[in-house]
Design a protein around this motif. Structure first.
Motif, PDB file in Angstrom:
ATOM      1  N   VAL A 208     -92.894 -81.957  14.697  1.00 34.61           N
ATOM      2  CA  VAL A 208     -92.048 -83.062  15.168  1.00 34.61           C
ATOM      3  C   VAL A 208     -92.864 -84.345  15.296  1.00 34.61           C
ATOM      4  CG1 VAL A 208     -90.661 -83.884  17.110  1.00 34.61           C
ATOM      5  CG2 VAL A 208     -90.450 -81.509  16.340  1.00 34.61           C
ATOM      6  N   ALA A 209     -94.093 -84.248  15.795  1.00 34.64           N
ATOM      7  CA  ALA A 209     -94.940 -85.427  15.956  1.00 34.64           C
ATOM      8  C   ALA A 209     -95.290 -86.033  14.604  1.00 34.64           C
ATOM      9  CB  ALA A 209     -96.204 -85.057  16.722  1.00 34.64           C
ATOM     10  N   MET A 210     -95.613 -85.192  13.630  1.00 38.30           N
ATOM     11  CA  MET A 210     -95.956 -85.713  12.302  1.00 38.30           C
ATOM     12  C   MET A 210     -94.744 -86.288  11.598  1.00 38.30           C
ATOM     13  SD  MET A 210     -98.202 -83.897   9.311  1.00 38.30           S
ATOM     14  CE  MET A 210     -99.625 -83.919  10.400  1.00 38.30           C
ATOM     15  N   ARG A 211     -93.594 -85.679  11.799  1.00 41.60           N
ATOM     16  CA  ARG A 211     -92.370 -86.222  11.206  1.00 41.60           C
ATOM     17  C   ARG A 211     -92.053 -87.594  11.796  1.00 41.60           C
ATOM     18  NH1 ARG A 211     -87.224 -82.609  12.001  1.00 41.60           N
ATOM     19  NH2 ARG A 211     -87.608 -83.297  14.137  1.00 41.60           N
ATOM     20  N   ALA A 212     -92.321 -87.785  13.084  1.00 42.77           N
ATOM     21  CA  ALA A 212     -92.111 -89.087  13.712  1.00 42.77           C
ATOM     22  C   ALA A 212     -93.046 -90.136  13.097  1.00 42.77           C
ATOM     23  CB  ALA A 212     -92.341 -88.990  15.220  1.00 42.77           C
ATOM     24  N   LYS A 213     -94.281 -89.748  12.797  1.00 45.16           N
ATOM     25  CA  LYS A 213     -95.215 -90.675  12.141  1.00 45.16           C
ATOM     26  C   LYS A 213     -94.732 -91.037  10.745  1.00 45.16           C
ATOM     27  CE  LYS A 213     -99.326 -89.021  14.612  1.00 45.16           C
ATOM     28  NZ  LYS A 213    -100.654 -88.378  14.461  1.00 45.16           N
TER      29      LYS A 213
ATOM     30  N   GLN B 274     -96.100 -86.145   3.944  1.00 51.90           N
ATOM     31  CA  GLN B 274     -95.137 -85.306   3.237  1.00 51.90           C
ATOM     32  C   GLN B 274     -95.768 -83.987   2.793  1.00 51.90           C
ATOM     33  OE1 GLN B 274     -93.915 -88.063   0.202  1.00 51.90           O
ATOM     34  NE2 GLN B 274     -92.021 -88.598   1.258  1.00 51.90           N
ATOM     35  N   LYS B 275     -97.006 -84.055   2.312  1.00 53.95           N
ATOM     36  CA  LYS B 275     -97.690 -82.827   1.896  1.00 53.95           C
ATOM     37  C   LYS B 275     -97.930 -81.905   3.082  1.00 53.95           C
ATOM     38  CE  LYS B 275    -100.111 -84.330  -2.277  1.00 53.95           C
ATOM     39  NZ  LYS B 275    -101.432 -84.504  -2.931  1.00 53.95           N
ATOM     40  N   ARG B 276     -98.350 -82.474   4.207  1.00 53.73           N
ATOM     41  CA  ARG B 276     -98.613 -81.666   5.386  1.00 53.73           C
ATOM     42  C   ARG B 276     -97.342 -81.006   5.909  1.00 53.73           C
ATOM     43  NH1 ARG B 276    -102.991 -79.504   6.187  1.00 53.73           N
ATOM     44  NH2 ARG B 276    -102.586 -79.426   8.440  1.00 53.73           N
ATOM     45  N   LEU B 277     -96.249 -81.766   5.951  1.00 54.25           N
ATOM     46  CA  LEU B 277     -94.985 -81.204   6.433  1.00 54.25           C
ATOM     47  C   LEU B 277     -94.474 -80.118   5.487  1.00 54.25           C
ATOM     48  CD1 LEU B 277     -93.164 -84.450   7.631  1.00 54.25           C
ATOM     49  CD2 LEU B 277     -94.195 -82.685   9.059  1.00 54.25           C
ATOM     50  N   ALA B 278     -94.610 -80.346   4.179  1.00 51.53           N
ATOM     51  CA  ALA B 278     -94.178 -79.329   3.218  1.00 51.53           C
ATOM     52  C   ALA B 278     -95.014 -78.055   3.366  1.00 51.53           C
ATOM     53  CB  ALA B 278     -94.301 -79.876   1.791  1.00 51.53           C
ATOM     54  N   HIS B 279     -96.308 -78.223   3.616  1.00 50.79           N
ATOM     55  CA  HIS B 279     -97.177 -77.057   3.808  1.00 50.79           C
ATOM     56  C   HIS B 279     -96.766 -76.269   5.052  1.00 50.79           C
ATOM     57  CE1 HIS B 279    -100.791 -74.579   3.765  1.00 50.79           C
ATOM     58  NE2 HIS B 279    -101.009 -74.916   5.027  1.00 50.79           N
ATOM     59  N   LYS B 280     -96.429 -76.980   6.120  1.00 47.10           N
ATOM     60  CA  LYS B 280     -96.008 -76.296   7.344  1.00 47.10           C
ATOM     61  C   LYS B 280     -94.707 -75.526   7.122  1.00 47.10           C
ATOM     62  CE  LYS B 280     -98.132 -79.574  10.606  1.00 47.10           C
ATOM     63  NZ  LYS B 280     -98.995 -78.591  11.293  1.00 47.10           N
ATOM     64  N   ARG B 281     -93.794 -76.078   6.336  1.00 44.25           N
ATOM     65  CA  ARG B 281     -92.527 -75.386   6.073  1.00 44.25           C
ATOM     66  C   ARG B 281     -92.746 -74.133   5.223  1.00 44.25           C
ATOM     67  NH1 ARG B 281     -90.619 -80.795   5.492  1.00 44.25           N
ATOM     68  NH2 ARG B 281     -90.847 -80.639   3.231  1.00 44.25           N
ATOM     69  N   VAL B 282     -93.696 -74.221   4.283  1.00 42.78           N
ATOM     70  CA  VAL B 282     -93.982 -73.063   3.446  1.00 42.78           C
ATOM     71  C   VAL B 282     -94.616 -71.943   4.270  1.00 42.78           C
ATOM     72  CG1 VAL B 282     -95.403 -72.223   1.528  1.00 42.78           C
ATOM     73  CG2 VAL B 282     -94.180 -74.388   1.323  1.00 42.78           C
ATOM     74  N   VAL B 283     -95.540 -72.304   5.153  1.00 39.83           N
ATOM     75  CA  VAL B 283     -96.265 -71.298   5.932  1.00 39.83           C
ATOM     76  C   VAL B 283     -95.390 -70.698   7.024  1.00 39.83           C
ATOM     77  CG1 VAL B 283     -98.222 -70.916   7.470  1.00 39.83           C
ATOM     78  CG2 VAL B 283     -98.491 -72.327   5.422  1.00 39.83           C
ATOM     79  N   ASN B 284     -94.669 -71.552   7.761  1.00 40.76           N
ATOM     80  CA  ASN B 284     -93.938 -71.093   8.949  1.00 40.76           C
ATOM     81  C   ASN B 284     -92.438 -70.900   8.734  1.00 40.76           C
ATOM     82  OD1 ASN B 284     -96.354 -71.236  10.433  1.00 40.76           O
ATOM     83  ND2 ASN B 284     -96.044 -73.421  10.809  1.00 40.76           N
ATOM     84  N   GLY B 285     -91.926 -71.291   7.576  1.00 42.97           N
ATOM     85  CA  GLY B 285     -90.506 -71.095   7.307  1.00 42.97           C
ATOM     86  C   GLY B 285     -89.626 -71.990   8.163  1.00 42.97           C
ATOM     87  N   ASN B 286     -88.484 -71.443   8.573  1.00 43.01           N
ATOM     88  CA  ASN B 286     -87.524 -72.231   9.351  1.00 43.01           C
ATOM     89  C   ASN B 286     -88.033 -72.592  10.743  1.00 43.01           C
ATOM     90  OD1 ASN B 286     -85.700 -72.096   7.235  1.00 43.01           O
ATOM     91  ND2 ASN B 286     -84.757 -70.201   8.004  1.00 43.01           N
ATOM     92  N   LYS B 287     -88.998 -71.839  11.250  1.00 45.13           N
ATOM     93  CA  LYS B 287     -89.531 -72.127  12.572  1.00 45.13           C
ATOM     94  C   LYS B 287     -90.427 -73.365  12.586  1.00 45.13           C
ATOM     95  CE  LYS B 287     -89.496 -67.265  14.054  1.00 45.13           C
ATOM     96  NZ  LYS B 287     -90.332 -66.152  14.554  1.00 45.13           N
TER      97      LYS B 287
END
Length: 397
Positions: free
Chosen positions: A255-260, A234-247
């Motif tokens: 997608v791979a981490m969300r599947a995990k 959850q922390k990693r996915l939240a960090h990716k959303r903060v850095v990259n935004g909607n992309k």
């Protein structure tokens, strides 16, 4: 000719609905069929809700107009069916409108859980599904009703661990996280369990359940490891959303981490359900009467930390499955009043703590007692807090 014992057992046996949740493994063609039926169910619901709203608005203006009902709305949708709809199951439309009618009935009863006005379904929802009452189990596979004019049709393979005995009722099929699932309700004959002459009480706590014969750990080591991994993902996915935004959500690594993350959530649910199912089955096998507390879980959620612990302990799920298993097997479940002082009352002398003497989640700061200690200032008894609560609940029988 049947013996008297056989006749007695035949009379006592009851018809019950037992639901099996199974994983579906459709081929490529049937995947397209399931996806189209999920979309069709959503279309029928939205069309039915729009028609219902229009009829109700017209009825409020002109009372001589027909009052909307599931029967009238269904006939309206059937009369206006397009040509492409005839290639899909007619039962999907009828069951969607029937569920819509039930949703409107629940709207006028505020005591219903998740009370609210029916809303339109979105294709972006994480879960999509449909219902059918014409499905069959053929040679261990699920067979859906074949629409008219369709040549290619295949049975769907299901997970092997399922118990497929009984009469199949309305089947719910849904797509969640890229996987297909089905709820298979079977009408079965269940014979009441033999009487044991023993009673028990269950005191629910965050992380464990105490009962007459011992303690059940609801937060084993394997679950704690999964929760740590979930927190990391959850922390990693939240960090990716903060850095990259909607992309961020379109990236392959995201997608791979969300599947995990979704995989670990499924594992957590499977472990929790396995613990609760085995424990409740043990209770109805060993005891005739079971006492539990009528807890208001929402009122107990004082903070986000407490909410997380209560959610992981699955108090509501435990009560739900124990209720229907007691009904299945002829056992009795007794609910203690939510104000019953099972924790504050001494099981030896009956003295009830009050005021500053009460035990809290952190024990008692004035008397410097621990959370797990119960010290009676009337008779001097020193008891384990959870065992004392079980004894007090057992006294209600």
């Amino acid at each position: 000719m049947r013996s008297e014992k056989t006749k007695l057992i035949w009379v006592v046996m009851m018809l019950m609905i037992r639901t099996q949740k199974v994983r579906l493994y459709p081929n490529r063609y049937m995947k397209k069929v399931l996806d189209s039926l999920c979309d069709y169910r959503r279309y029928c619901w939205n069309e039915g809700l729009a028609t219902w709203n229009d009829m109700y608005d017209l009825y409020t203006i002109d009372p001589s107009s027909p009052h909307p009902s599931a029967y009238i709305v269904r006939n309206e949708l059937v009369a206006n069916k397009a040509d492409w709809q005839y290639a899909l199951s007619a039962r999907a439309l009828q069951l969607a409108v029937a569920d819509l009618g039930q949703a409107w009935q629940n709207f006028f009863d505020k005591s219903q859980p998740d009370w609210g006005k029916p809303t339109f379904k979105s294709k972006k929802a994480a879960r999509q599904g449909f219902k059918t009452d014409r499905a069959k189990i053929v040679t261990g596979k699920l067979r859906l009703d074949k629409p008219h004019g369709v040549k290619d049709w295949y049975d769907i393979r299901i997970s092997k661990h399922a118990d497929l005995s009984g009469t199949l009722k309305v089947v719910s099929i849904y797509l969640e996280n890229g996987k297909y699932w089905a709820s298979l309700p079977f009408e079965v004959e269940l014979e009441p369990k033999l009487r044991t002459g023993h009673n028990s009480a269950v005191d629910v706590n965050v992380g464990h359940l105490n009962y007459t014969a011992g303690v059940i750990n609801t937060l084993p080591k394997r679950l704690r490891k999964l929760y740590q991994r979930i927190k990391f993902y959850q922390k990693r996915l939240a960090h990716k959303r903060v850095v990259n935004g909607n992309k961020a959500t379109k990236g392959s690594r995201y997608v791979a981490m969300r599947a995990k993350l979704q995989r670990d959530y499924r594992r957590v649910a499977n472990i929790q359900h396995d613990i609760m199912q085995k424990f409740t089955t043990q209770l109805v096998n060993d005891y005739d009467k079971i006492v539990i507390e009528d807890l208001s879980v929402k009122a107990m959620q004082m903070s986000h930390v407490a909410s997380k612990g209560l959610q992981r302990s699955m108090f509501g799920y435990f009560r739900q499955i124990l209720t229907y298993k007691c009904d299945w097997y002829g056992k009795k479940m007794i609910l203690a009043d939510s104000q019953y002082p099972s924790t504050q009352r001494c099981s030896k002398c009956g003295h009830t703590k009050s005021g500053n003497d009460k035990i809290t989640l952190k024990g008692n700061a004035i008397h410097q007692t621990k959370h797990s200690e119960y010290i009676c200032y009337s008779c001097g008894a020193i008891l384990d807090r959870d065992k004392n609560a079980v004894a007090n609940l057992l006294a209600l029988i």
